[in-house]
Enzyme design. Structure first.
Site, PDB file in Angstrom:
ATOM      1  N   HIS A 106      -6.049   2.783   0.996  1.00  0.00           N
ATOM      2  CA  HIS A 106      -5.674   3.911   1.013  1.00  0.00           C
ATOM      3  C   HIS A 106      -5.458   4.799   2.873  1.00  0.00           C
ATOM      4  CE1 HIS A 106      -3.403   3.108  -1.542  1.00  0.00           C
ATOM      5  NE2 HIS A 106      -4.055   4.031  -2.677  1.00  0.00           N
TER       6      HIS A 106
ATOM      7  N   ASP B 137       0.873  -1.306  -0.263  1.00  0.00           N
ATOM      8  CA  ASP B 137      -0.233   0.803   0.203  1.00  0.00           C
ATOM      9  C   ASP B 137       1.779   1.419   0.186  1.00  0.00           C
ATOM     10  OD1 ASP B 137      -0.828   2.145   0.924  1.00  0.00           O
ATOM     11  OD2 ASP B 137      -3.040   0.916   1.772  1.00  0.00           O
ATOM     12  N   HIS B 138       1.151   1.859  -0.791  1.00  0.00           N
ATOM     13  CA  HIS B 138       2.365   2.680  -1.539  1.00  0.00           C
ATOM     14  C   HIS B 138       2.384   4.217  -0.203  1.00  0.00           C
ATOM     15  CE1 HIS B 138       0.048   4.719  -4.267  1.00  0.00           C
ATOM     16  NE2 HIS B 138       0.597   5.956  -3.644  1.00  0.00           N
TER      17      HIS B 138
END
Ligand code: BG6
Length: 482
Positions: free
Chosen positions: A240, A177-178
């Site tokens: 996010h 999950d950047h």
């Protein structure tokens, strides 16, 4: 930092993510000497590229970087291309031979990172073949890094997870999950737990509400096919936004360690309040962009059905029913084609009644974590107006990030390094993913059953009127007004 020995095998090596994020981030690690002599990268995909072609693509990907002039060619020489059909066992045999050859050539000692950046429907078969064709080594470590989307509901996520965890144990399984690699997102824990001041007030006695905005100016761009199967809820909220919520509301972990932090995040996500279908319609807003501001509407975009009901915007009011946060509304919103690209968290503190200031209206204290574009933290306070009398004015305190000269690393650079070091703290644990999907599924189901209308908003706005009303009903408004 010490040099890492590793062989990366990137499935989806010709893709957009590889070019935009992975190759430039690997180059940063190279510049810093973390990747130096003992590393190689195999890019694989369907297309019949050559090593030389991949190396050209890599050079183009890092072109903007000054250091590429002197280091680019040497860096790119560590890249190899293998045309690959993920369903063809023979291809894995070729891949294994190449991997063995490179392991030997660069003395990598068996450390392997398998980066899956292609359609998730292939992940299971890739994982299986990596094992059966002995591309996983017995000497070094074998880690699998998995890109999103991680399923489209709990069931499909579970299938996907099972298909990989059959071959890779949880500690070798890195779900990207950047947002967790973003500097300011990582700052949430620092702010919360290293400052007694914030620790003392980080609860439902002092916090009135939390607002999270992930707005984008872009539309769906080239990803219509994927976006049509996802929509804003799956694309941004499931991962996010819920990750951010878990960091904001979790109890303080027993230590700064992967297992303790993840445990608390899991509890926070498990404590998300579930809504009945009727309550979903009251507490969530979904909408689609229409033409405006010189931009076409979603339904006119290429490859979008003209009766599509995919939402490009979501707003919602959530609760985490744990000890410190029950009763604190968490307002979220995210969407495409909004006024501008902004990622921010506004924590609005309660107003306390006082007779000291008599009739004067005090401004609220608001702590703003501006993740993007500014990368700064602000605290809104009240202060005396200079001069005669005793008037108050709002004042903004800015928390300086330590050492402004340091270039903030890109999320992907930090996550790749974490994976090299075997640290999964900033990756999503399966249970986090699972609880997040269960929550999102309940909203999706209510919508699919006809609860809550699809609203509209013009491109270049901050979303539909309903998103403002969601807060107005509670006597609030969005702190960030675009
Ligand atoms: C991705 C979504 O996860 O995040 C995209 O799939 C979105 O739709 C992107 O544009 C936003 O990421 P960032 O880092 O630009 O905020």
């Amino acid at each position: 930092e010490i040099e890492q020995k590793a062989l990366f095998i990137i499935f989806g090596g010709t893709g957009d993510l590889a070019k935009r994020k992975l190759y430039p981030s690997l180059f940063q690690l190279y510049k810093k000497g973390i990747l130096k002599d003992n590393f190689a990268i195999i890019g694989t995909a369907r297309r019949p590229w050559s090593d030389e072609h991949l190396q050209e693509v890599v050079k183009e990907a890092i072109e903007g970087d000054e250091a590429a002039v002197s280091l680019g060619a040497e860096f790119a020489s560590h890249f190899y291309y293998q045309s690959h059909n993920v369903n063809d066992t023979e291809h894995y045999v070729t891949l294994r031979k190449l991997a063995e050859k490179l392991d030997e050539k660069y003395q990598i000692e068996g450390n392997r990172l398998f980066y899956l950046a292609m359609s998730p429907r292939f992940f299971g078969t890739i994982a299986q073949h990596l094992k059966s064709q002995k591309i996983v080594t017995t000497k070094g470590y074998n880690r699998v890094i998995v890109e999103k989307p991680f399923g489209r509901d709990f069931e499909s996520a579970k299938d996907l997870n099972d298909s990989i965890s059959k071959y890779f144990p949880e500690e070798d399984f890195f779900r990207i999950d950047h947002y967790l690699g973003k500097e300011m997102i990582q700052n949430i824990m620092a702010l919360r737990f290293s400052n007694n001041l914030f620790r003392a007030v980080w609860n439902n006695r002092y916090i009135d509400n939390i607002q999270i905005t992930l707005s984008e100016a872009l539309g769906v761009e080239e990803r219509a096919g994927y976006y049509e199967t996802a929509g804003a809820l799956r694309d941004m909220v499931q991962n996010h936004i819920l990750q951010i919520i878990s960091l904001l509301t979790m109890n303080m972990p027993a230590s700064y360690s992967e297992s303790d932090i993840r445990r608390e995040k899991i509890y926070a996500l498990k404590s998300l309040k579930k809504y009945s279908a009727v309550k979903v319609a009251e507490n969530f807003v979904r909408a689609q962009y229409s033409a405006g501001d010189g931009q076409i509407g979603y339904l006119q975009e290429n490859e979008i059905a003209n009766d599509s009901t995919t939402e490009t915007f979501v707003a919602g009011k959530l609760f985490v029913n744990n000890e410190n946060f029950s009763g604190v509304p968490i307002y979220i919103r995210t969407g495409k084609r909004l006024t501008k690209k902004t990622t921010r968290i506004d924590i609005s503190f309660k107003e306390m009644e006082t007779s000291f200031f008599d009739s004067k209206k005090l401004g609220r204290n608001i702590l703003t974590i501006n993740v993007e574009p500014e990368g700064k933290v602000f605290l809104q306070t009240n202060i005396k107006k200079i001069g005669q009398g005793f008037d108050l004015v709002p004042s903004l305190m800015e928390l300086q990030l330590n050492n402004e000269n340091v270039v903030v690393p890109e999320a992907y650079e930090k996550l790749l390094l974490d994976a090299l070091l075997g640290d999964a703290t900033n990756f999503a644990h399966w249970e986090e993913v699972a609880y997040a999907w269960k929550f999102v599924d309940s909203i999706r189901k209510a919508w699919d059953d006809g609860n809550g209308n699809l609203a509209e908003y013009p491109c270049g706005s901050m979303g539909p009127r309903e998103s403002e009303e969601l807060l107005e009903r509670d006597g609030h408004q969005w702190v960030f007004d675009g």
